[in-house]
Write an enzyme that holds these catalytic residues in place. Structure first.
Site, PDB file in Angstrom:
ATOM      1  N   GLU A   1      -1.932 -11.237   1.994  1.00  0.00           N
ATOM      2  CA  GLU A   1      -1.916 -11.967   3.269  1.00  0.00           C
ATOM      3  C   GLU A   1      -0.665 -12.824   3.424  1.00  0.00           C
ATOM      4  OE1 GLU A   1      -6.293 -12.990   4.644  1.00  0.00           O
ATOM      5  OE2 GLU A   1      -5.933 -13.712   2.615  1.00  0.00           O
TER       6      GLU A   1
ATOM      7  N   CYS B   1       0.840  -1.197   0.000  1.00  0.00           N
ATOM      8  CA  CYS B   1       0.000   0.000   0.000  1.00  0.00           C
ATOM      9  C   CYS B   1       0.883   1.258   0.000  1.00  0.00           C
ATOM     10  CB  CYS B   1      -0.959  -0.043   1.182  1.00  0.00           C
ATOM     11  SG  CYS B   1      -2.343   1.121   1.039  1.00  0.00           S
TER      12      CYS B   1
ATOM     13  N   HIS C   1      -3.155  -5.264   0.082  1.00  0.00           N
ATOM     14  CA  HIS C   1      -2.567  -5.830   1.299  1.00  0.00           C
ATOM     15  C   HIS C   1      -2.540  -7.352   1.182  1.00  0.00           C
ATOM     16  CE1 HIS C   1      -2.713  -2.133   3.914  1.00  0.00           C
ATOM     17  NE2 HIS C   1      -3.493  -1.773   2.917  1.00  0.00           N
TER      18      HIS C   1
END
Length: 512
Positions: free
Chosen positions: A500, A374, A498
């Site tokens: 994981e 991000c 984002h």
């Protein structure tokens, strides 16, 4: 009909209700049952999206674009399930829905009250269809909190509505150990169960947080004073890793207690997945040090999902991942001298951004594996525009309006999930063939979760690529750069989303 397990807590917060709820789910899954999990938080925020990471910790985002409590991340990682906006319910959200219903006239002029209107609304969320054998509901806070009383009343009513044998009440308490006197004190547990009884709820099983295993005498004492069999008093022992908790519970026959309560056949479970993690934790493995350049380190849960992703990546790559916390506001190149890779995570606001830009510069110039998430992608682009392209005015309009807006406020991106001005939830990404991004994912079409307000300005795509930074992932409409990388670098990859799991990044770092 699904069966329900309600997990409550007393004495103090942060006893591990979320981990216990997930662990109960893991025990059920190991016996072949399907599980869904929900979190009910009594606080009055409508959702955690506006809460500071320095107070609340991480905001976890679901696929459908809902900002939720970080415990939903525990559930998804432990159980391999996907949760939604229906699975994170706050007191504020409940009152918001009730008051909006009142304004619409849904209650036909009735006097709106805590009982039945608020409790009915909570029960609606509890009973939302899941098509699973079990629904585990964690009730946030501690017994005795004033804002939590209506939630306790709701689950009391719910047990009567669906039948007591279709509901189990699991309660977490604390048994502190007093070193000076050498005693484990059970009174806090007794008082917590008594407070629960004052709300009309009898605990069926107790999970007692303790630094050591409870003795048979201590379990018998607690069971006697708390009105349940001694075998239903379980030690929730302190462990060095939360993934050991399901094994701790399994060793104390917790599934047998659930089976007896719900009328299920008792059976041994397949705990091989959890045991694999235990074996990894006990193994002597090489260490891979990842420098995380962030600004929310005052709260341990601020980067919870990222820490867990790195842990799982370590398992996948058979290395021990050590996270070195690097304060972005005090960053110097010396901070990265002993790291094998650098991660710059997401964040909001200008605080610490210069340090994050400097970290991206250090990684690029020293050929250190870099993963930007991000804001970590945005600072990498800003640094590249300034130092490689040579435009010293390059910046984000989030930080200054007087700049070359290489990072700008979101434009028309056909976003379906928008939380205020944030782009939230899972969105597709088209990956450019022959890139590191394609190698990482092994696919040309992916979907990842977003939580951002600013984006890389597509108008600068050509100048970036002309100078050696390519856009390796794009939104299907061609408007939003999703991934960037530098092909001449050993591993310099960043995503607007984002992710994981960072296993490909750890694989690059461990080979440094």
């Amino acid at each position: 009909m699904s069966k329900y397990i309600f997990v409550t807590g007393g004495v103090v917060s942060s006893l591990g209700k979320g981990v216990s709820a997930a662990s109960l789910g893991a025990l059920l899954q190991s016996r072949g049952y399907s599980v869904h999990v929900r979190k009910f938080d009594p606080y009055l925020n409508v959702d955690p999206g506006t809460m500071s990471p320095l107070q609340h910790g991480e905001v976890y985002v679901t696929n459908d674009g809902f900002e939720t409590d970080l415990d939903l991340g525990y559930y998804e990682r432990f159980l391999g399930i996907k949760l939604s906006k229906n699975d994170s319910v706050s007191g504020g959200r409940i009152y918001w829905e009730v008051l909006n219903a009142e304004r619409r006239g849904d209650y036909l002029g009735a006097t709106v009250q805590m009982i039945p209107h608020v409790t009915n609304k909570i029960k609606e969320h509890i009973a939302a269809p899941t098509d699973t054998d079990f629904v585990i509901c964690e009730i946030g806070g501690t017994v005795g909190d004033i804002e939590g009383k209506v939630f306790l009343e709701s689950i009391r009513q719910f047990a009567n509505d669906v039948g007591r044998r279709n509901v189990m009440f699991a309660h977490l308490t604390l048994a502190p150990y007093l070193e000076q006197s050498g005693e484990l004190k059970t009174k806090p547990t007794q008082m917590s169960v008594r407070r629960l009884l004052e709300n009309g709820i009898q605990a069926d099983v107790l999970f007692v947080r303790s630094p050591r295993m409870l003795t048979a005498d201590e379990r018998a004492k607690i069971g006697m004073f708390c009105n349940l069999p001694a075998k239903n008093v379980i030690t929730s022992m302190d462990v060095d890793n939360i993934y050991k908790i399901p094994l701790v519970y399994d060793s104390q026959d917790v599934f047998s207690i659930m089976a007896q309560h719900f009328g299920l056949p008792d059976a041994a479970g397949d705990m091989s997945k959890i045991k694999k993690i235990e074996q990894y934790l006990n193994a002597d493995l090489p260490v891979c040090t990842i420098g995380m350049v962030g600004k929310y380190f005052d709260v341990s849960d601020a980067y919870k999902s990222l820490n867990e992703a790195l842990f799982h990546a370590g398992i996948q790559n058979n290395v021990r991942v050590k996270v070195k916390k690097i304060d972005a506001e005090k960053f110097t190149d010396a901070d990265c001298a002993d790291v094998d890779g650098i991660i710059v995570p997401g964040g909001f606001g200008a605080r610490g951004v210069e340090g994050k830009i400097a970290a991206a510069k250090y990684a690029r110039e020293n050929n250190v594996p870099y993963m930007g998430i991000c804001l970590g992608m945005q600072v990498a682009v800003i640094e590249f525009m300034c130092d490689v392209v040579g435009d010293e005015r390059a910046n984000s309009t989030e930080f200054t309006k007087n700049c070359t807006p290489v990072i700008d406020i979101m434009r028309d991106c056909d976003a379906e999930n928008m939380g205020g001005t944030l782009r939230l939830g899972a969105y597709p990404c088209e990956i450019k063939p022959g890139t590191m991004a394609e190698k990482i994912y092994g696919a040309s079409h992916i979907s990842e979760r977003h939580r951002h307000r600013y984006e890389v300005n597509i108008e600068y795509k050509d100048v970036l690529e002309k100078n050696g930074m390519i856009i390796s992932g794009m939104s299907p409409d061609g408007k939003l750069p999703e991934m960037i990388e530098i092909p001449t670098h050993r591993f310099f990859v960043a995503g607007q989303f984002h992710p994981e799991f960072q296993s490909a990044f750890v694989a690059a770092a461990k080979d440094k």
